[in-house]
Design a protein around this motif. Structure first.
Motif, PDB file in Angstrom:
ATOM      1  N   MET A 248     -24.489 -10.688  44.710  1.00 33.14           N
ATOM      2  CA  MET A 248     -24.533 -10.148  43.341  1.00 33.14           C
ATOM      3  C   MET A 248     -25.164  -8.757  43.368  1.00 33.14           C
ATOM      4  O   MET A 248     -26.272  -8.566  43.861  1.00 33.14           O
ATOM      5  CB  MET A 248     -25.360 -11.080  42.432  1.00 33.14           C
ATOM      6  N   ALA A 249     -24.441  -7.766  42.850  1.00 29.12           N
ATOM      7  CA  ALA A 249     -24.910  -6.386  42.887  1.00 29.12           C
ATOM      8  C   ALA A 249     -26.105  -6.191  41.959  1.00 29.12           C
ATOM      9  O   ALA A 249     -26.146  -6.733  40.855  1.00 29.12           O
ATOM     10  CB  ALA A 249     -23.777  -5.454  42.484  1.00 29.12           C
ATOM     11  N   LYS A 250     -27.082  -5.412  42.423  1.00 29.55           N
ATOM     12  CA  LYS A 250     -28.227  -5.090  41.581  1.00 29.55           C
ATOM     13  C   LYS A 250     -27.859  -3.938  40.636  1.00 29.55           C
ATOM     14  O   LYS A 250     -27.116  -3.031  41.004  1.00 29.55           O
ATOM     15  CB  LYS A 250     -29.424  -4.709  42.435  1.00 29.55           C
ATOM     16  N   ILE A 251     -28.422  -3.994  39.428  1.00 28.17           N
ATOM     17  CA  ILE A 251     -28.084  -3.018  38.388  1.00 28.17           C
ATOM     18  C   ILE A 251     -29.357  -2.353  37.879  1.00 28.17           C
ATOM     19  O   ILE A 251     -30.358  -3.019  37.609  1.00 28.17           O
ATOM     20  CB  ILE A 251     -27.357  -3.695  37.209  1.00 28.17           C
TER      21      ILE A 251
ATOM     22  N   ASN B 215     -31.559  -8.462  30.012  1.00 28.54           N
ATOM     23  CA  ASN B 215     -31.307  -9.726  30.697  1.00 28.54           C
ATOM     24  C   ASN B 215     -30.275  -9.630  31.816  1.00 28.54           C
ATOM     25  O   ASN B 215     -30.085 -10.611  32.542  1.00 28.54           O
ATOM     26  CB  ASN B 215     -30.856 -10.786  29.685  1.00 28.54           C
ATOM     27  N   ILE B 216     -29.627  -8.476  31.972  1.00 34.04           N
ATOM     28  CA  ILE B 216     -28.620  -8.392  33.039  1.00 34.04           C
ATOM     29  C   ILE B 216     -28.974  -7.351  34.097  1.00 34.04           C
ATOM     30  O   ILE B 216     -28.258  -7.213  35.083  1.00 34.04           O
ATOM     31  CB  ILE B 216     -27.213  -8.087  32.471  1.00 34.04           C
ATOM     32  N   VAL B 217     -30.055  -6.568  33.885  1.00 32.42           N
ATOM     33  CA  VAL B 217     -30.388  -5.524  34.847  1.00 32.42           C
ATOM     34  C   VAL B 217     -31.589  -5.949  35.686  1.00 32.42           C
ATOM     35  O   VAL B 217     -32.380  -6.808  35.293  1.00 32.42           O
ATOM     36  CB  VAL B 217     -30.679  -4.177  34.151  1.00 32.42           C
ATOM     37  N   ASN B 218     -31.700  -5.313  36.861  1.00 30.19           N
ATOM     38  CA  ASN B 218     -32.815  -5.605  37.766  1.00 30.19           C
ATOM     39  C   ASN B 218     -33.996  -4.671  37.556  1.00 30.19           C
ATOM     40  O   ASN B 218     -35.126  -4.981  37.952  1.00 30.19           O
ATOM     41  CB  ASN B 218     -32.338  -5.518  39.209  1.00 30.19           C
TER      42      ASN B 218
ATOM     43  N   THR C 125     -20.624  -8.690  23.843  1.00 30.86           N
ATOM     44  CA  THR C 125     -19.940  -8.263  25.078  1.00 30.86           C
ATOM     45  C   THR C 125     -20.873  -8.029  26.261  1.00 30.86           C
ATOM     46  O   THR C 125     -20.399  -7.805  27.371  1.00 30.86           O
ATOM     47  CB  THR C 125     -19.127  -6.976  24.821  1.00 30.86           C
ATOM     48  N   ILE C 126     -22.181  -8.071  26.056  1.00 31.52           N
ATOM     49  CA  ILE C 126     -23.095  -7.816  27.169  1.00 31.52           C
ATOM     50  C   ILE C 126     -22.894  -8.836  28.296  1.00 31.52           C
ATOM     51  O   ILE C 126     -23.045  -8.511  29.487  1.00 31.52           O
ATOM     52  CB  ILE C 126     -24.569  -7.828  26.692  1.00 31.52           C
ATOM     53  N   LYS C 127     -22.493 -10.050  27.923  1.00 29.31           N
ATOM     54  CA  LYS C 127     -22.291 -11.098  28.939  1.00 29.31           C
ATOM     55  C   LYS C 127     -21.146 -10.773  29.891  1.00 29.31           C
ATOM     56  O   LYS C 127     -21.036 -11.368  30.978  1.00 29.31           O
ATOM     57  CB  LYS C 127     -22.010 -12.435  28.255  1.00 29.31           C
ATOM     58  N   ASN C 128     -20.295  -9.819  29.517  1.00 28.97           N
ATOM     59  CA  ASN C 128     -19.137  -9.479  30.359  1.00 28.97           C
ATOM     60  C   ASN C 128     -19.437  -8.395  31.383  1.00 28.97           C
ATOM     61  O   ASN C 128     -18.646  -8.165  32.292  1.00 28.97           O
ATOM     62  CB  ASN C 128     -17.970  -9.014  29.487  1.00 28.97           C
ATOM     63  N   VAL C 129     -20.581  -7.716  31.234  1.00 31.37           N
ATOM     64  CA  VAL C 129     -20.853  -6.551  32.077  1.00 31.37           C
ATOM     65  C   VAL C 129     -21.006  -6.949  33.547  1.00 31.37           C
ATOM     66  O   VAL C 129     -20.349  -6.389  34.440  1.00 31.37           O
ATOM     67  CB  VAL C 129     -22.106  -5.802  31.578  1.00 31.37           C
ATOM     68  N   ARG C 130     -21.900  -7.897  33.823  1.00 28.82           N
ATOM     69  CA  ARG C 130     -22.137  -8.270  35.233  1.00 28.82           C
ATOM     70  C   ARG C 130     -20.883  -8.866  35.882  1.00 28.82           C
ATOM     71  O   ARG C 130     -20.557  -8.496  37.012  1.00 28.82           O
ATOM     72  CB  ARG C 130     -23.322  -9.225  35.351  1.00 28.82           C
TER      73      ARG C 130
ATOM     74  N   LYS D  78     -16.906  -8.175  40.060  1.00 33.69           N
ATOM     75  CA  LYS D  78     -15.494  -8.278  40.428  1.00 33.69           C
ATOM     76  C   LYS D  78     -15.026  -7.046  41.192  1.00 33.69           C
ATOM     77  O   LYS D  78     -14.203  -7.141  42.118  1.00 33.69           O
ATOM     78  CB  LYS D  78     -14.644  -8.480  39.175  1.00 33.69           C
ATOM     79  N   ILE D  79     -15.524  -5.860  40.840  1.00 35.83           N
ATOM     80  CA  ILE D  79     -15.031  -4.632  41.467  1.00 35.83           C
ATOM     81  C   ILE D  79     -16.009  -4.061  42.494  1.00 35.83           C
ATOM     82  O   ILE D  79     -15.715  -3.042  43.133  1.00 35.83           O
ATOM     83  CB  ILE D  79     -14.738  -3.555  40.400  1.00 35.83           C
ATOM     84  N   HIS D  80     -17.168  -4.708  42.654  1.00 35.05           N
ATOM     85  CA  HIS D  80     -18.206  -4.146  43.523  1.00 35.05           C
ATOM     86  C   HIS D  80     -17.707  -3.870  44.932  1.00 35.05           C
ATOM     87  O   HIS D  80     -18.043  -2.840  45.537  1.00 35.05           O
ATOM     88  CB  HIS D  80     -19.412  -5.090  43.556  1.00 35.05           C
ATOM     89  N   SER D  81     -16.904  -4.742  45.467  1.00 35.28           N
ATOM     90  CA  SER D  81     -16.442  -4.585  46.853  1.00 35.28           C
ATOM     91  C   SER D  81     -15.279  -3.599  46.992  1.00 35.28           C
ATOM     92  O   SER D  81     -14.907  -3.221  48.107  1.00 35.28           O
ATOM     93  CB  SER D  81     -16.025  -5.938  47.423  1.00 35.28           C
TER      94      SER D  81
END
Length: 641
Positions: A1-4, A26-29, A91-96, A101-104
């Motif tokens: 899981m990518a860190k944000i 709640n979605i960032v590190n 829509t915040i739940k869709n960000v991570r 999905k595209i991180h790689s």
């Protein structure tokens, strides 16, 4: 899981920063806040969210401040928001999931999602645009531009994916009617400094055209717009349509460009952007400005239609904030066409977005003022909140001016009961009491407080109540012009002469008496205007009468002016056109045909009159008059090619 990492640059954002950070916490590190000199609670609020605080000496360079924030971030991905922006809770739940999905996929550098610009916090939608707020954290991805900064990779546009279908939506609350002009002026100064130093970016000329346009510098706006059109023709940009807006609107304001030149620009814009509502809107406003009312209506309705189904994610759309102007113009044209139901609907749409729009309110009330008061109140209560003092005061003030008696009584009582406002409302008193009874009350208030409104209404009640002997009750501070007008009105002194110095107060009396006085009283007052004032006063009086939609009084005033004055052809053309319009509104189509014919003979704008000839033809029940109307149109069509 990518860190944000979430990044924000701030200065005095205490009212916004909590909403911004709350949306992503709640979605960032980590949260990086770079403050550029706040002296409010911005920093302490950010600290409560566990933000890492960095201080930066502001140097009038937004890109530099943002890039400094990027150097502090440790995450693999960045969410970079302005303090007055936040990702919606839905829509915040869709960000991570999107990032993961595209991180790689190293070919994707950034995510572009929808930005909705609101009229302040929780306000109506002003505009929408695609925006890059989420991108990889990389030393080769940095912002460029002292203002209107944008993300680049090694100096070139980043590779991005679009996230459409409302998957991720950001709200921006910083551009309101009160703040946008100030911000754009600030940005324009910075952009002009960039240009002087030789820095011209892809959207520089577009933004400069925008700044000049909003500042009323229309020639400069046109100059920059033309440069922007050439510059953006070879680029893919969310603002590539916008220079045409500034170009067409600036030409409309200046009124110095030929019809052929402006329409050529409109046609070019529509050919390139046939589905953009702003292009159709400003074409419609141009057509309205040159008297092509039917064509204006077609374009304005097309703007509304295209906005309703607008789906171009790749371009901005500012029509939402402009829609009241579109609907107001449509309503006014429908009213001109005697299509009251359509006008009513469009005035309503304006007020649903801008409930304090004076022109829309006056237009709407003019249509419904004679309906059952209970129905009028029921309808107004769907637009206004009777628990809101501002709404009630707006209604009382404007219904007072428009003299809508029973409806006004209802809202005046709410003002008294709910908000304890027992101040003397002269107009309410004037409409609810016999004039001879209310005059002493108004006169007493004027003597005590010297209030002009009370003096004006006292004079109105004196004139309508036929009590010239009570004039002295107003005391020595009564304006000399009012004393002279009263004396002339009641023919007390045959030697009295009104002058142009008395004219402004005379106009105020016309506005106040027109809904209250009898026909005979109104004719007596207007006769003073005919007898005493200079010829130029006729136009001003008739304009007031037309604005108040008293077309019978207006046409009488206009024709009296024409018969008594020595006028040039240009003046006559305008006056005959106004006389024709008044007759048309009174459904006197024979009179309309007669005066429109004379207006055309003296050279008035034939486009404007041709629309009225066509509308008269559609509404006239008399076949003989209809033939005259069409023959007149055909005659001047052939004469002018």
């Amino acid at each position: 899981m990518a860190k944000i990492s979430a990044c924000v640059i701030t200065k005095n954002e205490a009212k916004n920063i909590q909403r911004c950070l709350q949306s992503v916490k709640n979605i960032v590190n980590e949260i990086i806040v770079v403050d550029t000199g706040s002296d409010d609670a911005t920093v302490s609020i950010a600290e409560r969210f566990g933000a890492k605080i960095f201080h930066y000496q502001w140097d009038n360079d937004f890109a530099a401040a943002r890039n400094y924030a990027l150097t502090q971030a440790k995450g693999a991905w960045i969410i970079f928001l302005d303090a007055d922006e936040y990702i919606t809770a839905e829509t915040i739940k869709n960000v991570r999931p999107v990032i993961d999905k595209i991180h790689s996929n190293r070919k994707v550098d950034a995510i572009r999602c929808q930005m909705n610009n609101l009229e302040g916090i929780d306000g109506l939608l002003r505009s929408s645009n695609p925006s890059i707020r989420i991108f990889r954290n990389s030393p080769v991805i940095r912002y460029k531009g002292r203002v209107h900064e944008a993300i680049y990779k090694c100096g070139k546009p980043v590779n991005l994916i679009n996230v459409t279908n409302q998957l991720i939506v950001i709200y921006h609350t910083g551009y309101t009617n009160k703040t946008i002009i100030e911000k754009i002026r600030r940005n324009t100064v910075i952009l002009e400094a960039e240009v002087k130093s030789g820095v011209v970016r892809d959207l520089t000329y577009c933004y400069l055209s925008d700044g000049c346009w909003r500042n009323g510098q229309y020639e400069k706006s046109i100059e920059y717009a033309k440069k922007a059109i050439k510059q953006l023709a070879r680029l893919s940009s969310e603002l590539d349509y916008k220079p045409y807006v500034f170009l067409i609107s600036s030409m409309t304001h200046l009124k110095t460009y030929s019809e052929e030149e402006v329409i050529a620009n409109c046609n070019e814009a529509i050919e390139r952007f046939p589905h953009h509502p702003e292009i159709w809107l400003f074409q419609g406003l141009y057509y309205r400005s040159i008297g092509r009312c039917e064509q204006a209506l077609t374009s304005l309705l097309k703007a509304i239609e295209t906005n309703a189904c607008y789906s171009d994610f790749n371009r901005n759309n500012d029509f939402h904030a402009l829609s009241p102007d579109a609907y107001l113009n449509v309503a006014q044209i429908y009213e001109m066409k005697n299509q009251s139901a359509q006008a009513f609907d469009c005035y309503t749409k304006v007020l649903q977005r801008e409930k304090y729009n004076q022109n829309a309110f006056n237009g709407l009330v003019s249509i419904i003022r004679k309906q059952d008061p209970a129905e009028v109140i029921y309808f107004l209560n769907t637009l206004y909140n009777i628990a809101a003092e501002g709404d009630i005061r707006f209604l009382v003030t404007n219904l007072s001016h428009l003299k809508v008696k029973k409806v006004l009584d209802y809202y005046q009582q709410i003002l008294l009961d709910k908000f304890g406002d027992n101040k003397l409302n002269g107009l309410v008193l004037l409409m609810n009491c016999k004039f001879e009874n209310v005059f002493p009350v108004l006169a007493d208030s004027f003597r005590k407080h010297g209030n002009y409104d009370m003096e004006l209404l006292a004079v109105v009640s004196l004139l309508i109540g036929r009590r010239p002997d009570s004039m002295d009750l107003l005391g020595p501070q009564m304006k000399t012009s009012f004393r002279k007008i009263i004396t002339a009105y009641f023919q007390i002194d045959s030697d009295i002469q009104l002058t142009d110095d008395d004219f402004p107060l005379f106009c105020d009396l016309v506005r106040e008496m027109i809904y209250l006085a009898s026909q005979q009283q109104m004719e007596t007052l207007l006769q003073l205007g005919k007898n005493f004032f200079s010829d130029d006063a006729y136009t001003q009086i008739s304009t007031i009468l037309m604005q108040q939609r008293f077309f019978d009084y207006a046409v009488d005033m206009i024709l009296n002016y024409i018969n008594r004055a020595s006028l040039e052809a240009k003046q006559l053309s305008l006056l005959y056109c106004d006389a024709g319009y008044c007759c048309y509104k009174l459904k006197d189509f024979a009179g309309a045909s007669k005066y429109f014919s004379q207006a055309l003979e003296f050279g008035y704008n034939r486009h404007y009159i041709f629309d009225f000839l066509e509308w008269s033809y559609q509404q006239c029940p008399d076949e003989a008059i209809k033939e005259k109307l069409m023959a007149l149109k055909e005659l001047y069509s052939n004469r002018n090619g």
